[in-house]
Scaffold this motif. Structure first.
Motif, mmCIF file in Angstrom:
data_model
loop_
_atom_site.group_PDB
_atom_site.id
_atom_site.type_symbol
_atom_site.label_atom_id
_atom_site.label_comp_id
_atom_site.label_asym_id
_atom_site.label_seq_id
_atom_site.Cartn_x
_atom_site.Cartn_y
_atom_site.Cartn_z
ATOM 1 N N GLU A 172 0.835 -1.207 0.000
ATOM 2 C CA GLU A 172 0.000 0.000 0.000
ATOM 3 C C GLU A 172 0.874 1.265 0.000
ATOM 4 O OE1 GLU A 172 -3.481 0.131 -0.007
ATOM 5 O OE2 GLU A 172 -3.410 -2.035 -0.393
ATOM 6 N N LEU A 173 1.972 1.186 0.705
ATOM 7 C CA LEU A 173 2.871 2.338 0.789
ATOM 8 C C LEU A 173 3.417 2.701 -0.584
ATOM 9 C CD1 LEU A 173 4.516 4.328 2.587
ATOM 10 C CD2 LEU A 173 6.303 2.570 2.663
ATOM 11 N N LEU A 174 3.874 1.701 -1.291
ATOM 12 C CA LEU A 174 4.473 1.949 -2.606
ATOM 13 C C LEU A 174 3.433 2.508 -3.570
ATOM 14 C CD1 LEU A 174 7.082 1.684 -4.199
ATOM 15 C CD2 LEU A 174 6.456 -0.675 -4.735
ATOM 16 N N GLU A 175 2.230 1.955 -3.480
ATOM 17 C CA GLU A 175 1.169 2.450 -4.369
ATOM 18 C C GLU A 175 0.810 3.903 -4.045
ATOM 19 O OE1 GLU A 175 -2.371 -0.036 -4.593
ATOM 20 O OE2 GLU A 175 -3.499 1.767 -5.190
ATOM 21 N N ALA A 176 0.700 4.197 -2.777
ATOM 22 C CA ALA A 176 0.370 5.565 -2.364
ATOM 23 C C ALA A 176 1.474 6.525 -2.782
ATOM 24 C CB ALA A 176 0.156 5.618 -0.849
ATOM 25 N N ALA A 177 2.702 6.108 -2.617
ATOM 26 C CA ALA A 177 3.826 6.971 -2.987
ATOM 27 C C ALA A 177 3.779 7.312 -4.464
ATOM 28 C CB ALA A 177 5.151 6.283 -2.643
ATOM 29 N N GLU A 178 3.525 6.313 -5.265
ATOM 30 C CA GLU A 178 3.490 6.516 -6.710
ATOM 31 C C GLU A 178 2.370 7.501 -7.087
ATOM 32 O OE1 GLU A 178 3.731 2.717 -8.483
ATOM 33 O OE2 GLU A 178 4.391 3.515 -10.416
ATOM 34 N N ARG A 179 1.218 7.307 -6.479
ATOM 35 C CA ARG A 179 0.095 8.190 -6.823
ATOM 36 C C ARG A 179 0.343 9.619 -6.354
ATOM 37 N NH1 ARG A 179 -5.003 4.772 -4.819
ATOM 38 N NH2 ARG A 179 -6.027 6.800 -5.190
ATOM 39 N N LEU A 180 0.928 9.774 -5.190
ATOM 40 C CA LEU A 180 1.157 11.124 -4.676
ATOM 41 C C LEU A 180 2.248 11.845 -5.475
ATOM 42 C CD1 LEU A 180 0.815 10.452 -0.851
ATOM 43 C CD2 LEU A 180 -0.716 11.828 -2.291
ATOM 44 N N VAL A 181 3.269 11.109 -5.865
ATOM 45 C CA VAL A 181 4.302 11.719 -6.714
ATOM 46 C C VAL A 181 3.673 12.190 -8.030
ATOM 47 C CG1 VAL A 181 6.381 11.267 -8.082
ATOM 48 C CG2 VAL A 181 6.245 10.480 -5.702
ATOM 49 N N ASP A 182 2.853 11.336 -8.605
ATOM 50 C CA ASP A 182 2.175 11.711 -9.856
ATOM 51 C C ASP A 182 1.304 12.950 -9.669
ATOM 52 O OD1 ASP A 182 3.317 9.579 -11.101
ATOM 53 O OD2 ASP A 182 1.524 8.324 -11.114
ATOM 54 N N ASP A 183 0.825 13.093 -8.467
ATOM 55 C CA ASP A 183 -0.084 14.202 -8.171
ATOM 56 C C ASP A 183 0.687 15.458 -7.754
ATOM 57 O OD1 ASP A 183 -2.526 15.394 -7.926
ATOM 58 O OD2 ASP A 183 -2.998 14.511 -5.974
ATOM 59 N N GLY A 184 2.018 15.424 -7.856
ATOM 60 C CA GLY A 184 2.802 16.631 -7.606
ATOM 61 C C GLY A 184 3.276 16.816 -6.178
ATOM 62 N N PHE A 185 3.112 15.805 -5.353
ATOM 63 C CA PHE A 185 3.564 15.932 -3.966
ATOM 64 C C PHE A 185 5.073 15.705 -3.845
ATOM 65 C CE2 PHE A 185 -0.902 15.309 -3.110
ATOM 66 C CZ PHE A 185 -1.109 15.988 -1.927
ATOM 67 N N VAL A 186 5.645 16.314 -2.838
ATOM 68 C CA VAL A 186 6.990 15.956 -2.380
ATOM 69 C C VAL A 186 6.780 14.913 -1.292
ATOM 70 C CG1 VAL A 186 9.042 16.756 -1.167
ATOM 71 C CG2 VAL A 186 8.002 18.174 -2.959
ATOM 72 N N VAL A 187 7.123 13.674 -1.607
ATOM 73 C CA VAL A 187 6.723 12.548 -0.757
ATOM 74 C C VAL A 187 7.914 12.049 0.052
ATOM 75 C CG1 VAL A 187 5.739 10.229 -0.717
ATOM 76 C CG2 VAL A 187 4.981 11.887 -2.448
ATOM 77 N N LEU A 188 7.739 12.001 1.361
ATOM 78 C CA LEU A 188 8.748 11.451 2.276
ATOM 79 C C LEU A 188 8.124 10.255 2.978
ATOM 80 C CD1 LEU A 188 8.921 14.769 2.209
ATOM 81 C CD2 LEU A 188 10.797 14.364 3.790
ATOM 82 N N PRO A 189 8.364 9.065 2.480
ATOM 83 C CA PRO A 189 7.658 7.896 3.011
ATOM 84 C C PRO A 189 8.348 7.281 4.235
ATOM 85 C CG PRO A 189 8.972 7.249 1.135
ATOM 86 C CD PRO A 189 9.172 8.733 1.307
#
Lengths: 250, 250, 250, 250
Positions: C112-129
Motif C-alpha cells: 500500500e505504501l508503494l502504491e500511495a507513494a506513486e500516486r502522490l508523486v504523480d499528483d505533484g507531492f513531495v513525498v517522504l515515506p
C-alpha cells in the motif's frame, strides 16, 4: 513426538538443506547425509531432471524430499513459470518461492513475491516463500495461503547471522504456519538461536557447503537445530541483571 | 577422537554441570543423566560426604566425577582451607576454585583468587579457577600453574550469555590450558557460541536446574556444546557484508 | 556549509521532530525550541488548522516548517485522500507518507505504501515515506520519485534503537535521495549512530516528548545528531581486534 | 550548573583528551581546541618538560590542565617512580595511573595496578587509575582512595566501543567517585553511550588523533559527550517490545 508439519507432511528433521555452493557432488552427498535432513531445496535453473549423476539422483537415492526453488527469478511471472516447470519435471507441487530484486543484494522483492505467492497458491501449489524479515509481509504471505513463511536472518551467503531477532520474534508470535529461518546463518549457534526465537525449522546451504569441512559443519547444524528446539521447549530461565546464587542447596 | 583433556584426564563430554538450583534430587539426577556430563561440581559448603541420599550418592551411582568447589569463600585463606577439607573428604585433589568478592555480584575477587590459586597449586592441587573475563588475569592464573581457566560469560545465574565475546577470544588465543566458559549461560545457543569462540568446555548449572523442564534443557545443552565444538572444528564461512549467490552450481 | 537538502529546500538542522506524545502544548513548545528543529511533522488526523492555540500556531510562531503526515491511514486510498486534505488545509505539497498495516505493530504496509507513494508523486507531492528497513523497498520508493526515504530503526515508540544497522547501511549506500532514520530511537547515542551510518537526518517524537524531561532530551538529540554527522564526516578510525599504542609520540 | 568534580576540582567539560597518535603538534593543538577539553593526559615517558615547542607548551598556552600518565609502566614500582617524577617535573599531584600487563593487549595488570594505586594514594597523589571493566577491581580501587575510576570500553586504540555495557553499569551503580570511560571509543555514538550508562566523563585519544580529520572528530566527541550527559539527565523512555502510538494527541 515433536515432528515438523508443513502442509500436512511430517518431518523428523527441522534442518532443511540447500545444495548450492558445494565444491563437488561427493562433498554435497556427504554433507546431506551428515545433516540428516529430510528435505533439500534445488534450483530449477541449475538442474536437468533427466540427467543421471545429478543432485536429484543423490536425493532420490537417500530418500530426501526435493523442494524445487525459483532462484534466479526477478519477476512474479518468471517465478510462476519456473514453479510450473518444476512441478511438471519433478512431480511435486511444493515450491520454495524466490523472487529476487537484484543480483547485488539477492533480497526478495516484496511486491513481486506477494503476487507470485498468490498466483501459485491459486494454482494449487504448496508455497514456501523466501521473504525478508518484515512482519507485515510475512503476515500477508500467510494470508494469501502460503504453507510456511521463510524470513531471512541476513543476506544470502553473508554468514551475518540473525540481524534482527526482534523481527523474527514478531513474525513467530503472529504466525499460524511454520516459520523457517532462511538465509544468513553462518555458524551453529545462530541456527540454535533461530529455533530459540521460535522458528519451526532452519534452511541453510552456504554455511555448510562452503565451510572448510562441510560434513562436519553439517553435523554441527544438525545438533544445533536440535539444541535450539529443545531449549525452546524447555523454557529457559529469565534474564536477570544481577547475579543469583544457585542456593538454596539440594 | 576429540576428547577434552584436563591435567591428563580425558573426558568424552565437554559439558560440565553444576548441581545448584535444582528443585529436588530427582530432578537433578534426571538432568545430569540427560546432559551426559562426566564431571559435576559440588559446593563443599553444602554437602555432608557421610550422608546417604545425597548429591554425592547420585554422582557415584552414575560414575560422574565429583569436582568440589569453594563456593561461598571470600578470601584466599578460606578457599584454601575449604579445598583441603574437600580433598580429605572426597579423596580428590581437583578443585574448582571460587573466591567471591561479595554476595551482590558473586564476581571473583582477582587478588584473592590469584593468591589462592598459587597456594593450592603449591599444595599439589589440580586447580580450575572461576575467574572474570580479564585476559590478563586468565594468563596469570595459567602462569601460576592452574590446569584450566574458567572465565565467566556473565554474572552467576544471570542468564545474560556471553557479555564480551572479544575477551573470551583473547583468552583462548593465548591459553595453553583448556578454557572453560563458566557462568552466565542462559540458553543453548550461548553454549554453542562459547565453543565456537574456542572454549574447550562449558560449565553451567542454573540454566538447566532452573529451566521449566530441566532434563529437556540438559539435552539441549548437551547438543549445543557438541554443535559448537563441531562448528569450531569445521571452519566456518567468513562473514561478508554483501550477499553471495551459492552458484556456480554443482 | 553542511546543509540538509530535500527537494531543493535547505535545512540547517538535521533533526526533524514529531509532535505526538507531549503531555501539554507548553511542554511541546519548549522541546521544539530546545531541539532547534526546522521541520516538524504533524498528524492530519489530529489537527484542526482553523483552531487557535494549536500545534500549528506554535510552529508558525517559531517559523518551523510543517510536515503533515498521514498517520492513521491503513490503505493507499486513505493516505492519498489525507495528503490532499493536508495540502489544501496547510498549503504545502510536502507529505510524510505513512500507511500502516495494523494498530498492533504500526509497521508500514509495503504494498500500500508503494502504491500511495506513486500516486502522490504523480499528483505533484513531495513525498517522504515512512518505510521499513528493507533496502529493496527503499530503492523502489526512490525509483517512483520520493524525495527522501525514511526507514525505521525499530517500531514506533519502542525505543529499541536501530535493530538492523546493516540494513540502514545498505539503504544509504544505494540511495540517491536523503535517508532519514524515522522511528525507534530511544536515546541520544542512537540518534548519533543513525548519522554515523550515513543517514542525512533523524526524525523522532516519543523519545523526546515522553522523556522525563522533554526539553533536556530535545537538547540531547540536537547535540547527538550534530555529533553523529560530524563523526561521519571526520572519518573514524578502523576497528581493530587488538590494542594499538598511541605511539609514536608527538 | 552540571560540572564534573574530581577531588574537589571542577570541570565544565566532561571530555578528557589524550595526546597520543597525532601526526603533528599543530593537528593536536587544533583537535584539543575543537574538543573544548579542560584536562589532557600526557605520557611522562614521552615528554621533556624543559623543552619548548612541546605538547606541554600547547596545554599551558590554552590553560588546559595537564594530567600526567604512567603509560609504559609494567610494575607498581615503575609506575610509582614515574608518578613521582611527574609530580616533581609538572608540579601536580594528579596522576593517571597505568600499569600495563603486556605490549600485546595493553590491558591493565589488576594486581600491580591495585598495589600502585594504594602506594600513590598513601603518598598524597590524586590517583585516577586506568582499569579493566571488572566491577570488583573498580570497587577496590575506590576503597584504597582513588579519586575516580577509569574502566576501559575496549583495548586501547581498538575502536571497538564499549564491549560490555553491563559491566560499566555495574561499576557506575556502586561507585562513590566519578567513573571515566577510558579507552576503546571509536566514534561519537559510543562516547554518548558511555555517558548514558552513567559515566561522569570520557577519556579518548586515538579516536580523534587518528581520525581522517582530527579536529572534526574532536567536535563530534565534544557534542557527543554533551548529548549523552543530557540524555542521562533527561530520563529516557523505557524500551518496549511493541509499538506505541504517540497518541493521545496534544
Amino acid at each position: 513426538d515433536d515432528a515438523l508439519v508443513i502442509a500436512g507432511e511430517r518431518f523428523g528433521s527441522r534442518l532443511v538443506m540447500g545444495t548450492g555452493g558445494a565444491p563437488s557432488l561427493q562433498v554435497l552427498e556427504d554433507a546431506l547425509l551428515a545433516s540428516e535432513t529430510e528435505m533439500t531445496t534445488v534450483a530449477m535453473r541449475r538442474i536437468d531432471p533427466a540427467q543421471t549423476g545429478s543432485v536429484l539422483d543423490v536425493l532420490r537415492r537417500h530418500g530426501i524430499r526435493v523442494l524445487p526453488n525459483t532462484a534466479g527469478c526477478f519477476t512474479a511471472a518468471d517465478a510462476v513459470l519456473t514453479a510450473r516447470l518444476a512441478r511438471e519435471a519433478l512431480e511435486t507441487n511444493w515450491v520454495k518461492l524466490e523472487v529476487i530484486a537484484d543480483e547485488h543484494t539477492l533480497l526478495p522483492d516484496p511486491v513481486e513475491l506477494l503476487e507470485a505467492a498468490e498466483r501459485l497458491v491459486d494454482d494449487g501449489f504448496v508455497v514456501l516463500p523466501y521473504t525478508n524479515d518484515d512482519p507485515v509481509l510475512a503476515h500477508r504471505l500467510e494470508q494469501v495461503g502460503c504453507a510456511a513463511v521463510m524470513p531471512l536472518g541476513a543476506p544470502i551467503g553473508s554468514g551475518l547471522g540473525i540481524r534482527n531477532p526482534h523481527n523474527i520474534e514478531l513474525i513467530v508470535e503472529r504466525a499460524g504456519v511454520p516459520v523457517v529461518l532462511d538465509a544468513g546463518i553462518g555458524t551453529a549457534s545462530e541456527a540454535a538461536q533461530a529455533m530459540e526465537l521460535g522458528c519451526s525449522a532452519v534452511l541453510l546451504a552456504t554455511a555448510v557447503t562452503r565451510a572448510q569441512r562441510p560434513a562436519v559443519m553439517a553435523q554441527a547444524m544438525r545438533d544445533a537445530v536440535r539444541a535450539g528446539r529443545l531449549a525452546r521447549r524447555a523454557g529457559r530461565i529469565p534474564v536477570r541483571r544481577y547475579a543469583q546464587p544457585s542456593s538454596p542447596p539440594v
